[in-house]
Motif scaffolding. Structure first.
Motif, PDB file in Angstrom:
ATOM      1  N   ALA A  70       0.913  -2.844  21.485  1.00 37.81           N
ATOM      2  CA  ALA A  70       1.172  -1.396  21.524  1.00 37.81           C
ATOM      3  C   ALA A  70       0.307  -0.683  20.478  1.00 37.81           C
ATOM      4  CB  ALA A  70       2.657  -1.110  21.298  1.00 37.81           C
ATOM      5  N   VAL A  71       0.180  -1.269  19.295  1.00 38.20           N
ATOM      6  CA  VAL A  71      -0.699  -0.704  18.256  1.00 38.20           C
ATOM      7  C   VAL A  71      -2.141  -0.731  18.756  1.00 38.20           C
ATOM      8  CG1 VAL A  71      -1.656  -1.096  15.940  1.00 38.20           C
ATOM      9  CG2 VAL A  71       0.819  -1.238  16.319  1.00 38.20           C
ATOM     10  N   GLN A  72      -2.562  -1.857  19.319  1.00 39.52           N
ATOM     11  CA  GLN A  72      -3.934  -1.985  19.811  1.00 39.52           C
ATOM     12  C   GLN A  72      -4.208  -0.970  20.927  1.00 39.52           C
ATOM     13  OE1 GLN A  72      -5.107  -5.925  20.976  1.00 39.52           O
ATOM     14  NE2 GLN A  72      -7.184  -5.290  21.484  1.00 39.52           N
ATOM     15  N   ALA A  73      -3.255  -0.791  21.806  1.00 36.86           N
ATOM     16  CA  ALA A  73      -3.432   0.150  22.915  1.00 36.86           C
ATOM     17  C   ALA A  73      -3.637   1.567  22.390  1.00 36.86           C
ATOM     18  CB  ALA A  73      -2.235   0.095  23.858  1.00 36.86           C
ATOM     19  N   LEU A  74      -2.867   1.961  21.373  1.00 40.63           N
ATOM     20  CA  LEU A  74      -3.025   3.292  20.782  1.00 40.63           C
ATOM     21  C   LEU A  74      -4.348   3.418  20.030  1.00 40.63           C
ATOM     22  CD1 LEU A  74       0.550   3.993  19.403  1.00 40.63           C
ATOM     23  CD2 LEU A  74      -0.631   5.273  21.193  1.00 40.63           C
ATOM     24  N   LEU A  85       3.381  -3.882   7.778  1.00 39.24           N
ATOM     25  CA  LEU A  85       4.728  -3.460   8.142  1.00 39.24           C
ATOM     26  C   LEU A  85       5.238  -2.380   7.208  1.00 39.24           C
ATOM     27  CD1 LEU A  85       5.626  -7.127   8.449  1.00 39.24           C
ATOM     28  CD2 LEU A  85       6.058  -5.579  10.335  1.00 39.24           C
ATOM     29  N   THR A  86       5.923  -1.395   7.792  1.00 39.04           N
ATOM     30  CA  THR A  86       6.572  -0.370   6.978  1.00 39.04           C
ATOM     31  C   THR A  86       7.832  -0.984   6.356  1.00 39.04           C
ATOM     32  OG1 THR A  86       7.952   0.459   8.773  1.00 39.04           O
ATOM     33  CG2 THR A  86       5.758   1.478   8.514  1.00 39.04           C
ATOM     34  N   GLU A  87       8.457  -0.241   5.466  1.00 38.23           N
ATOM     35  CA  GLU A  87       9.685  -0.710   4.822  1.00 38.23           C
ATOM     36  C   GLU A  87      10.773  -1.020   5.841  1.00 38.23           C
ATOM     37  OE1 GLU A  87      10.082   2.766   2.459  1.00 38.23           O
ATOM     38  OE2 GLU A  87       9.158   1.843   0.706  1.00 38.23           O
ATOM     39  N   SER A  88      10.756  -0.316   6.974  1.00 40.34           N
ATOM     40  CA  SER A  88      11.765  -0.545   8.011  1.00 40.34           C
ATOM     41  C   SER A  88      11.396  -1.704   8.941  1.00 40.34           C
ATOM     42  CB  SER A  88      11.973   0.728   8.832  1.00 40.34           C
ATOM     43  OG  SER A  88      10.791   1.031   9.569  1.00 40.34           O
ATOM     44  N   GLY A  89      10.230  -2.321   8.717  1.00 40.92           N
ATOM     45  CA  GLY A  89       9.819  -3.451   9.541  1.00 40.92           C
ATOM     46  C   GLY A  89       8.966  -3.087  10.743  1.00 40.92           C
ATOM     47  N   ARG A  90       8.572  -1.834  10.860  1.00 39.15           N
ATOM     48  CA  ARG A  90       7.725  -1.404  11.976  1.00 39.15           C
ATOM     49  C   ARG A  90       6.302  -1.904  11.765  1.00 39.15           C
ATOM     50  NH1 ARG A  90       5.700   4.722  12.923  1.00 39.15           N
ATOM     51  NH2 ARG A  90       4.342   4.295  14.700  1.00 39.15           N
ATOM     52  N   LEU A  91       5.736  -2.542  12.783  1.00 35.20           N
ATOM     53  CA  LEU A  91       4.367  -3.043  12.733  1.00 35.20           C
ATOM     54  C   LEU A  91       3.418  -1.876  12.993  1.00 35.20           C
ATOM     55  CD1 LEU A  91       2.607  -5.669  12.547  1.00 35.20           C
ATOM     56  CD2 LEU A  91       2.602  -5.637  15.047  1.00 35.20           C
ATOM     57  N   VAL A  92       2.559  -1.583  12.013  1.00 35.78           N
ATOM     58  CA  VAL A  92       1.626  -0.463  12.154  1.00 35.78           C
ATOM     59  C   VAL A  92       0.166  -0.913  12.109  1.00 35.78           C
ATOM     60  CG1 VAL A  92       3.276   1.240  11.317  1.00 35.78           C
ATOM     61  CG2 VAL A  92       1.718   0.115   9.689  1.00 35.78           C
ATOM     62  N   PRO A 152      -3.024   4.779  14.854  1.00 34.02           N
ATOM     63  CA  PRO A 152      -3.746   5.993  14.461  1.00 34.02           C
ATOM     64  C   PRO A 152      -3.037   6.824  13.403  1.00 34.02           C
ATOM     65  CG  PRO A 152      -3.860   5.716  16.834  1.00 34.02           C
ATOM     66  CD  PRO A 152      -2.926   4.648  16.316  1.00 34.02           C
ATOM     67  N   GLY A 153      -1.727   6.864  13.396  1.00 30.93           N
ATOM     68  CA  GLY A 153      -0.987   7.628  12.402  1.00 30.93           C
ATOM     69  C   GLY A 153      -1.032   7.025  11.008  1.00 30.93           C
ATOM     70  N   PHE A 154      -1.548   5.813  10.890  1.00 29.06           N
ATOM     71  CA  PHE A 154      -1.611   5.128   9.598  1.00 29.06           C
ATOM     72  C   PHE A 154      -3.045   4.810   9.180  1.00 29.06           C
ATOM     73  CE2 PHE A 154       2.699   4.691  10.892  1.00 29.06           C
ATOM     74  CZ  PHE A 154       3.439   4.614   9.721  1.00 29.06           C
ATOM     75  N   GLN A 155      -4.021   5.267   9.950  1.00 30.54           N
ATOM     76  CA  GLN A 155      -5.419   5.016   9.601  1.00 30.54           C
ATOM     77  C   GLN A 155      -5.828   5.859   8.403  1.00 30.54           C
ATOM     78  OE1 GLN A 155      -7.667   5.549  13.246  1.00 30.54           O
ATOM     79  NE2 GLN A 155      -6.683   3.777  14.202  1.00 30.54           N
ATOM     80  N   GLY A 156      -6.859   5.398   7.712  1.00 34.14           N
ATOM     81  CA  GLY A 156      -7.380   6.128   6.563  1.00 34.14           C
ATOM     82  C   GLY A 156      -6.598   5.923   5.285  1.00 34.14           C
ATOM     83  N   LEU A 210       0.851  -1.181   0.000  1.00 34.90           N
ATOM     84  CA  LEU A 210       0.000   0.000   0.000  1.00 34.90           C
ATOM     85  C   LEU A 210       0.884   1.226   0.000  1.00 34.90           C
ATOM     86  CD1 LEU A 210      -2.345  -1.249   2.821  1.00 34.90           C
ATOM     87  CD2 LEU A 210      -2.870  -1.204   0.405  1.00 34.90           C
ATOM     88  N   SER A 211       0.524   2.189  -0.811  1.00 37.73           N
ATOM     89  CA  SER A 211       1.272   3.442  -0.804  1.00 37.73           C
ATOM     90  C   SER A 211       0.812   4.278   0.367  1.00 37.73           C
ATOM     91  CB  SER A 211       1.025   4.215  -2.098  1.00 37.73           C
ATOM     92  OG  SER A 211       1.531   3.483  -3.182  1.00 37.73           O
ATOM     93  N   GLY A 212       1.726   5.029   0.908  1.00 35.88           N
ATOM     94  CA  GLY A 212       1.386   5.911   2.020  1.00 35.88           C
ATOM     95  C   GLY A 212       0.506   7.052   1.565  1.00 35.88           C
ATOM     96  N   GLY A 213      -0.073   7.776   2.522  1.00 34.57           N
ATOM     97  CA  GLY A 213      -0.982   8.858   2.244  1.00 34.57           C
ATOM     98  C   GLY A 213      -0.294  10.123   1.761  1.00 34.57           C
ATOM     99  N   GLY A 214       0.982  10.249   1.907  1.00 27.95           N
ATOM    100  CA  GLY A 214       1.671  11.466   1.492  1.00 27.95           C
ATOM    101  C   GLY A 214       3.150  11.204   1.377  1.00 27.95           C
TER     102      GLY A 214
END
Length: 189
Positions: free
Chosen positions: A30-34, A65-72, A116-120, A4-8
């Motif tokens: 941690a994602v669920q908590a946020l 996962l982002t390109e750096s491997g971060r679970l979002v 939340p920073g990756f929603q939408g 998926l391409s990012g929003g910006g």
């Protein structure tokens, strides 16, 4: 795997694919908590629940996962079993509506959360459609807080319909709606 391409320009691209949820439980919680606003005590309870769920036959998980491997974002679920706690809570509500047959031969979306920073950005849609595309059951069920929300809007857009509303789970502060959809889920036109 779905990319998926990012929003910006500053939002990294995200790839949806298989996730070893047991190995990445801390990141997922941690994602669920946020996304869901959980306390530390609730996170600890959920940790035990997730590990128990992953022992069920047919349980599967996907991560975003982002390109750096971060679970979002992540989703996990399993074929429904009427003896599972969730089913025993929702069954009377579905039975009253004459819809308790939805508990049979269904794949339950147990959790679906996006940072939340990756929603939408279509990540939740990709997670839920990808996980349900890979199951043998002809339909899917889930529960969501019974308020109008972006999550409920997404579920409706995918073909989920309310099966029961104002479902009360022990210790949950808000009522839930149980929703169901035939598989495969609807796609954007």
């Amino acid at each position: 795997m779905a990319a998926l391409s990012g929003g910006g320009p500053r939002t990294p691209s995200v790839v949806v694919g298989p996730l070893n949820l047991a190995a990445r439980i801390d990141e997922a919680l941690a994602v669920q908590a946020l996304a869901f606003g959980l306390s530390d005590d609730e996170i600890e309870v959920r940790r035990h629940i997730v590990h128990r769920h992953l022992l069920h036959p047919g349980a599967r998980a996907l991560g975003a996962l982002t390109e750096s491997g971060r679970l979002v974002g992540f989703v996990y679920g399993m074929p429904n079993d009427r003896s599972h706690w969730w089913s025993t809570v929702v069954e009377p509500y579905l039975r009253r509506a004459g819809l308790d047959g939805w508990l049979d031969d269904s794949f339950v979306i147990t959790e679906l959360h996006v940072h939340p920073g990756f929603q939408g950005q279509g990540i939740g849609r990709s997670l839920i459609t990808t996980i349900t595309d890979g199951v043998d059951q002809p339909r899917s069920i889930l529960s969501a807080i019974d308020v109008e929300s972006p999550a409920r809007g997404l579920y409706r857009a995918l073909g989920y319909q309310d099966l029961a509303r104002q479902v009360l789970f022990p210790s949950a502060p808000s009522p839930y709606a149980v929703m169901g959809a035939p598989l495969p889920l609807l796609r954007e036109k």
